[in-house]
Design a protein around this motif. Structure first.
Motif, PDB file in Angstrom:
ATOM      1  N   GLN A 424      40.419  34.865  33.157  1.00 22.34           N
ATOM      2  CA  GLN A 424      39.657  36.031  33.614  1.00 22.34           C
ATOM      3  C   GLN A 424      39.086  36.826  32.444  1.00 22.34           C
ATOM      4  OE1 GLN A 424      42.554  37.964  36.136  1.00 22.34           O
ATOM      5  NE2 GLN A 424      41.921  36.799  37.947  1.00 22.34           N
ATOM      6  N   LYS A 427      36.135  34.959  30.947  1.00 23.76           N
ATOM      7  CA  LYS A 427      34.931  35.062  31.791  1.00 23.76           C
ATOM      8  C   LYS A 427      34.162  36.356  31.501  1.00 23.76           C
ATOM      9  CE  LYS A 427      33.575  34.674  36.660  1.00 23.76           C
ATOM     10  NZ  LYS A 427      34.072  34.597  38.051  1.00 23.76           N
ATOM     11  N   ASN A 432      29.683  36.040  26.001  1.00 25.77           N
ATOM     12  CA  ASN A 432      29.703  34.988  27.033  1.00 25.77           C
ATOM     13  C   ASN A 432      28.470  34.090  27.028  1.00 25.77           C
ATOM     14  OD1 ASN A 432      27.820  36.731  28.110  1.00 25.77           O
ATOM     15  ND2 ASN A 432      29.196  37.509  29.706  1.00 25.77           N
ATOM     16  N   GLN A 436      31.363  30.222  26.958  1.00 28.63           N
ATOM     17  CA  GLN A 436      31.219  30.122  28.411  1.00 28.63           C
ATOM     18  C   GLN A 436      32.390  29.359  29.016  1.00 28.63           C
ATOM     19  OE1 GLN A 436      27.382  28.830  29.759  1.00 28.63           O
ATOM     20  NE2 GLN A 436      26.267  30.123  28.324  1.00 28.63           N
ATOM     21  N   LEU A 437      32.914  29.927  30.097  1.00 28.36           N
ATOM     22  CA  LEU A 437      34.081  29.338  30.746  1.00 28.36           C
ATOM     23  C   LEU A 437      33.778  27.936  31.271  1.00 28.36           C
ATOM     24  CD1 LEU A 437      37.012  29.931  31.614  1.00 28.36           C
ATOM     25  CD2 LEU A 437      36.092  30.766  33.787  1.00 28.36           C
ATOM     26  N   LYS A 438      32.550  27.709  31.710  1.00 25.50           N
ATOM     27  CA  LYS A 438      32.193  26.412  32.291  1.00 25.50           C
ATOM     28  C   LYS A 438      32.271  25.276  31.266  1.00 25.50           C
ATOM     29  CE  LYS A 438      27.156  26.883  31.629  1.00 25.50           C
ATOM     30  NZ  LYS A 438      27.001  25.765  30.702  1.00 25.50           N
ATOM     31  N   GLU A 459      38.265  31.245  39.999  1.00 20.40           N
ATOM     32  CA  GLU A 459      37.572  30.612  38.866  1.00 20.40           C
ATOM     33  C   GLU A 459      37.728  29.093  38.845  1.00 20.40           C
ATOM     34  OE1 GLU A 459      38.089  34.853  37.900  1.00 20.40           O
ATOM     35  OE2 GLU A 459      39.407  33.297  38.699  1.00 20.40           O
TER      36      GLU A 459
END
Length: 589
Positions: A424, A427, A432, A436-438, A459
């Motif tokens: 979290q 993110k 970001n 990036q979380l992806k 997520e």
């Protein structure tokens, strides 16, 4: 960083101050001290920007003491001559300790420390006994100024000579802007103000314009024109998410245990969980943990680490600003900080006041662009360090993390909270665009936390986590080591198996489980209904107030008219223009 001697200042310092400086082995001034002290003593407001570890604390404490000593009359016990506002209680305590060393030579002045973690009533009692210097955190100071009439604070601060806002940029970062405005409104305008920070921001410029009168702006940079000290060696290493902890453990083992480390993590939950794991994997060194949710324990942990000859402090960015702990040889940034400025402040816990130091940043393979970002944004060059990966340590870390979770469900809960909080926080990262979380393999990341299973969270919806390899274990069989907690859990579990409803507390109030989106929807609906009720109540109140006013006005007009008629009748009776019988009839007697 070292410059002229104290005796070479344009203004002469008092004997008690010089004696203390020699006793503390501060023989030479740093540039920020040489620039700020004469200006403050000559009546100027100062806004100073200098790199972390440049000696800003003495730059305001010395003029503070000189001002209070040079006043013609003696300070009364309850007369406040100086206030220092600091963003955190650890930094406030540190300033108070340094000031106390000077006050041993100056018996006529007293100080008081006002921070959270101490009862408000106790602070009030100490204030009534008297203090000439206040060191405080903004929240506690505002609370005392605004909510307690038992002390006439307006009278106490009437003779205020100096207000200092230390780590002013951090004060604003933590959301204390409104609090500072409130504090400034209680203080006399005819005072000197010192504002000290490591970085300049737009919010800081607004504060300078609001709180300072024609200030002298001082900017002290290193020769290399970077934000970190010259004697600091900044490095980074690239690791895979599942190997981050083993690589760090091997790195600390290779450096040795006769030194001090500070390890920065992104969240409080990560600190709680990983500090237990690191202590177990490195039993030869004392491991301490510190974060903002610890409240009363923070001071004891902070003081213990400061006094220790060696050890590891695992902490959040709470400890990134202004804290001066001697002999920190290594700062390890386990996660990239949430803001670019925090990177500089983390590094600044080592290589202070001309000493040498080292900082190492751990980056995932997907985070390599962060190096160029820091170089452009903070003008900090990072050099890559090759770290070794020991397969034996990898197995050791993973096995221990899973074994300890299987033994105590509390650790299982902590591990899951740490992973969820990390995802979290990542993110919401300031950078970001490049972090990036992806891009992260969340299955491998979960392996790095030693999880027994992937937690359920928004997520992870639609994410591929096939790289996660968890053990075959029934999660419901993992017990709490604490007996009473375990008995309560079994009771709830049995209830759930019988009814399909999970008991939320010991009073057996039942709540049907629902999805996160449904829960959020209900929360928004409740908020909207509450808002409508409030508006309706306010409109009703306004309507009642208007009606009452009109009614009162009408009553008053009627009374005045009737009174005028009565007076006219009395006058007629006196002038014998009407008989007594006519008068009595008119008055309905």
């Amino acid at each position: 960083m070292r410059g002229e001697k104290w005796e070479e200042l344009d203004v002469s310092l008092s004997e008690p101050v010089l004696t203390t400086l020699k006793r503390l082995k501060f023989f030479n001034m740093t540039p920020v001290q040489a620039a700020c002290i004469p200006l403050l003593l000559n009546g100027k407001d100062v806004a100073a920007e200098a790199v972390t570890g440049s000696g800003k604390t003495l730059a305001f404490l010395i003029p503070l003491l000189e001002m209070l000593q040079k006043r013609p009359g003696k300070w009364k016990a309850t007369e406040v001559g100086a206030i220092v506002v600091s963003p955190t209680r650890e930094l406030a305590m540190q300033i108070s300790e340094i000031l106390e060393k000077f006050l041993k030579e100056i018996s006529s002045l007293r100080q008081i420390l006002l921070v959270g973690g101490v009862s408000l009533n106790k602070d009030m009692e100490n204030l009534k006994k008297g203090a000439n210097i206040i060191i405080a955190t903004p929240g506690r100071l505002e609370d005392i100024l605004s909510n307690h009439s038992s002390i006439n604070f307006d009278l106490c601060v009437k003779s205020l000579e100096l207000l200092v806002l230390d780590e002013a940029d951090r004060l604003l970062d933590l959301g204390f802007s409104a609090t500072l405005d409130s504090i400034l409104s209680y203080l006399p305008r005819l005072r000197r103000t010192g504002l000290f920070s490591a970085t300049q921001t737009k919010e800081l410029q607004h504060l300078i314009r609001a709180g300072l009168r024609n200030p002298a702006l001082i900017v002290v940079k290193e020769k290399s024109n970077v934000s970190t000290p010259v004697n600091l060696k900044n490095s980074f290493t690239i690791v895979r998410p599942e190997y981050k902890l083993p690589v760090m453990i091997d790195f600390i083992r290779s450096i040795g245990f006769n030194t001090k480390y500070m390890i920065f993590l992104s969240t409080c939950a990560c600190v709680d969980y990983l500090s237990r794991i690191v202590q177990a994997l490195l039993p030869s060194i004392n491991v301490l943990s510190l974060h903002g949710k610890m409240k009363s324990k923070r001071h004891k942990v902070f003081d213990k680490f400061r006094r220790a000859e060696n050890g590891i402090l695992i902490c959040t960015d709470l400890m990134a600003r202004g804290i001066d702990i001697s002999e920190i040889d290594w700062v390890i940034q386990y996660d990239p900080p949430c803001t670019a400025s925090s990177f500089v402040h983390r590094c600044g816990r080592t290589a202070r006041i001309g000493n040498e130091g080292n900082a190492l940043l751990f980056l995932l393979e997907t985070e390599s662009a962060y190096v160029d970002f820091i170089r452009r944004n903070q003008k900090v060059e990072l050099h890559q360090m090759e770290t070794k990966l020991n397969e034996r340590t990898v197995d050791e870390c993973l096995q221990y993390m899973r074994q300890i979770q299987l033994k105590d469900r509390l650790i299982f809960d902590k591990a899951n909270r740490a992973f969820v909080s990390y995802v979290q926080a990542y993110k919401k990262h300031e950078c970001n665009l490049i972090l990036q979380l992806k891009d992260i393999d969340l299955g491998k990341l979960a392996m790095g936390f030693g999880l027994l299973r992937m937690p359920k969270m928004p997520e992870l919806k639609g994410k591929i986590v096939s790289s996660f390899d968890g053990p075959e274990v029934d999660i419901n069989t993992i017990p709490y080591a604490h007996k009473q907690r375990e008995l309560l859990r079994i009771k709830k579990l049995n209830e759930y198996q019988n009814t399909g409803v999970w008991v939320t507390n010991s009073k057996c109030k039942q709540k049907q489980t629902e999805s996160w989106s449904e829960s959020k929807k209900k929360k928004l609906e409740k908020r909207e209904k509450r808002s409508k009720r409030k508006e309706k109540k306010e409109l009703k109140q306004q309507s009642l107030t208007t009606t009452t006013k009109k009614k009162r006005k009408r009553i008053n007009e009627d009374d005045i008219e009737q009174l005028a008629k009565d007076i006219a009748l009395i006058k007629k009776l006196k002038k014998k223009k009407m008989s007594q019988e006519e008068f009595d009839a008119a008055f309905e007697v």
